[in-house]
Design a protein around this motif. Structure first.
Motif, PDB file in Angstrom:
ATOM      1  N   UNK A  53     -10.188   2.701  -0.887  1.00 38.02           N
ATOM      2  CA  UNK A  53     -11.297   3.268  -0.296  1.00 38.02           C
ATOM      3  C   UNK A  53     -11.290   4.573   0.116  1.00 38.02           C
ATOM      4  N   UNK A  54     -12.362   5.168   0.651  1.00 37.37           N
ATOM      5  CA  UNK A  54     -12.468   6.475   0.942  1.00 37.37           C
ATOM      6  C   UNK A  54     -11.419   6.902   2.046  1.00 37.37           C
ATOM      7  N   UNK A  55     -10.869   7.900   1.770  1.00 37.66           N
ATOM      8  CA  UNK A  55      -9.680   8.804   2.760  1.00 37.66           C
ATOM      9  C   UNK A  55      -8.379   7.513   2.713  1.00 37.66           C
ATOM     10  N   UNK A  56      -8.511   7.103   1.671  1.00 39.20           N
ATOM     11  CA  UNK A  56      -7.075   6.455   1.449  1.00 39.20           C
ATOM     12  C   UNK A  56      -7.017   5.055   2.094  1.00 39.20           C
ATOM     13  N   UNK A 103       0.866  -1.251  -0.014  1.00 31.90           N
ATOM     14  CA  UNK A 103       0.041  -0.124  -0.070  1.00 31.90           C
ATOM     15  C   UNK A 103       0.876   1.199   0.012  1.00 31.90           C
ATOM     16  N   UNK A 104       1.984   1.105   0.595  1.00 33.23           N
ATOM     17  CA  UNK A 104       2.971   2.293   0.645  1.00 33.23           C
ATOM     18  C   UNK A 104       3.696   2.378  -0.774  1.00 33.23           C
ATOM     19  N   UNK A 105       4.090   1.195  -1.152  1.00 30.34           N
ATOM     20  CA  UNK A 105       4.895   1.315  -2.268  1.00 30.34           C
ATOM     21  C   UNK A 105       4.214   1.702  -3.596  1.00 30.34           C
ATOM     22  N   UNK A 106       2.905   1.291  -3.528  1.00 30.10           N
ATOM     23  CA  UNK A 106       2.440   1.469  -5.045  1.00 30.10           C
ATOM     24  C   UNK A 106       2.279   2.967  -5.119  1.00 30.10           C
ATOM     25  N   UNK A 107       1.713   3.859  -4.570  1.00 36.72           N
ATOM     26  CA  UNK A 107       1.896   5.438  -4.677  1.00 36.72           C
ATOM     27  C   UNK A 107       3.380   5.940  -4.844  1.00 36.72           C
ATOM     28  N   UNK A 108       4.273   5.392  -3.788  1.00 43.03           N
ATOM     29  CA  UNK A 108       5.623   5.778  -3.914  1.00 43.03           C
ATOM     30  C   UNK A 108       6.167   5.569  -5.254  1.00 43.03           C
ATOM     31  N   UNK A 109       5.897   4.387  -5.891  1.00 42.21           N
ATOM     32  CA  UNK A 109       6.493   4.055  -7.081  1.00 42.21           C
ATOM     33  C   UNK A 109       5.797   4.693  -8.250  1.00 42.21           C
ATOM     34  N   UNK A 149      -9.141   7.518  -4.100  1.00 42.68           N
ATOM     35  CA  UNK A 149     -10.328   6.538  -3.962  1.00 42.68           C
ATOM     36  C   UNK A 149     -10.786   5.850  -5.337  1.00 42.68           C
ATOM     37  N   UNK A 150     -10.826   4.358  -5.187  1.00 41.36           N
ATOM     38  CA  UNK A 150     -11.062   3.603  -6.537  1.00 41.36           C
ATOM     39  C   UNK A 150     -10.208   3.150  -7.410  1.00 41.36           C
ATOM     40  N   UNK A 151      -8.815   3.478  -7.119  1.00 36.38           N
ATOM     41  CA  UNK A 151      -7.683   3.022  -7.803  1.00 36.38           C
ATOM     42  C   UNK A 151      -7.452   1.713  -7.275  1.00 36.38           C
ATOM     43  N   UNK A 152      -6.934   0.773  -8.099  1.00 42.91           N
ATOM     44  CA  UNK A 152      -6.682  -0.521  -7.580  1.00 42.91           C
ATOM     45  C   UNK A 152      -5.278  -1.027  -8.022  1.00 42.91           C
ATOM     46  N   UNK A 153      -4.751  -2.003  -7.058  1.00 42.29           N
ATOM     47  CA  UNK A 153      -3.294  -2.031  -7.175  1.00 42.29           C
ATOM     48  C   UNK A 153      -3.344  -3.762  -6.964  1.00 42.29           C
ATOM     49  N   UNK A 154      -2.231  -4.246  -7.268  1.00 38.81           N
ATOM     50  CA  UNK A 154      -2.037  -5.572  -6.819  1.00 38.81           C
ATOM     51  C   UNK A 154      -0.965  -5.621  -5.904  1.00 38.81           C
ATOM     52  N   UNK A 155      -1.287  -6.332  -4.546  1.00 43.01           N
ATOM     53  CA  UNK A 155      -0.346  -6.655  -3.387  1.00 43.01           C
ATOM     54  C   UNK A 155       0.117  -8.077  -3.432  1.00 43.01           C
ATOM     55  N   UNK A 156       0.918  -8.205  -4.332  1.00 45.16           N
ATOM     56  CA  UNK A 156       1.543  -9.663  -4.499  1.00 45.16           C
ATOM     57  C   UNK A 156       0.715 -10.934  -4.233  1.00 45.16           C
ATOM     58  N   UNK A 157       0.956 -11.551  -3.345  1.00 47.33           N
ATOM     59  CA  UNK A 157       0.331 -12.832  -3.030  1.00 47.33           C
ATOM     60  C   UNK A 157      -0.963 -12.670  -2.755  1.00 47.33           C
ATOM     61  N   UNK A 158      -1.238 -11.475  -1.950  1.00 50.31           N
ATOM     62  CA  UNK A 158      -2.743 -11.315  -1.472  1.00 50.31           C
ATOM     63  C   UNK A 158      -3.726 -10.855  -2.626  1.00 50.31           C
TER      64      UNK A 158
END
Length: 103
Positions: free
Chosen positions: A80-83, A52-58, A65-74
């Motif tokens: 969501x709302x308010x990040x 969650x920290x690496x996705x926006x930092x990279x 809100x609403x953006x999706x990202x992949x969290x490896x094996x999870x």
């Protein structure tokens, strides 16, 4: 030795004390006071926090809100709302799996 404010609660050297999470939950395998309790799996929570920290930092996402990202094996997660990023259902700790965690 007793714990202040707790009457006759035994204390001893760290190996004899229940790990803090278990003590707070009242879990004792010997006494069997609690059959199970639920918390978010600390390993998965830390793993997700890292992604969650690496996705926006990279620059993978902006963190809106609403953006999706992949969290490896999870798998996939949505901002969501308010990040907020929600891990999901809590993990159920029981006598047969509690020793897998080192709190």
């Amino acid at each position: 030795m007793t714990e202040p404010g707790r009457g006759e609660a035994p204390l001893g050297p760290p190996p004899e004390q229940a790990p803090p999470v278990l003590a707070l939950a009242g879990v004792s395998k010997a006494v069997g006071t609690v059959q199970q309790f639920a918390l978010w799996n600390p390993k998965d929570l830390g793993y997700l926090a890292g992604y969650s920290a690496a996705a926006p930092a990279s620059g993978q996402i902006a963190g809106a809100e609403g953006e999706e990202f992949k969290a490896g094996k999870l798998g996939e997660y949505t901002i969501g709302k308010d990040g907020e990023v929600i891990l999901g259902a809590p993990f159920v700790f029981k006598a047969d799996n509690i020793d897998e965690f080192d709190f």
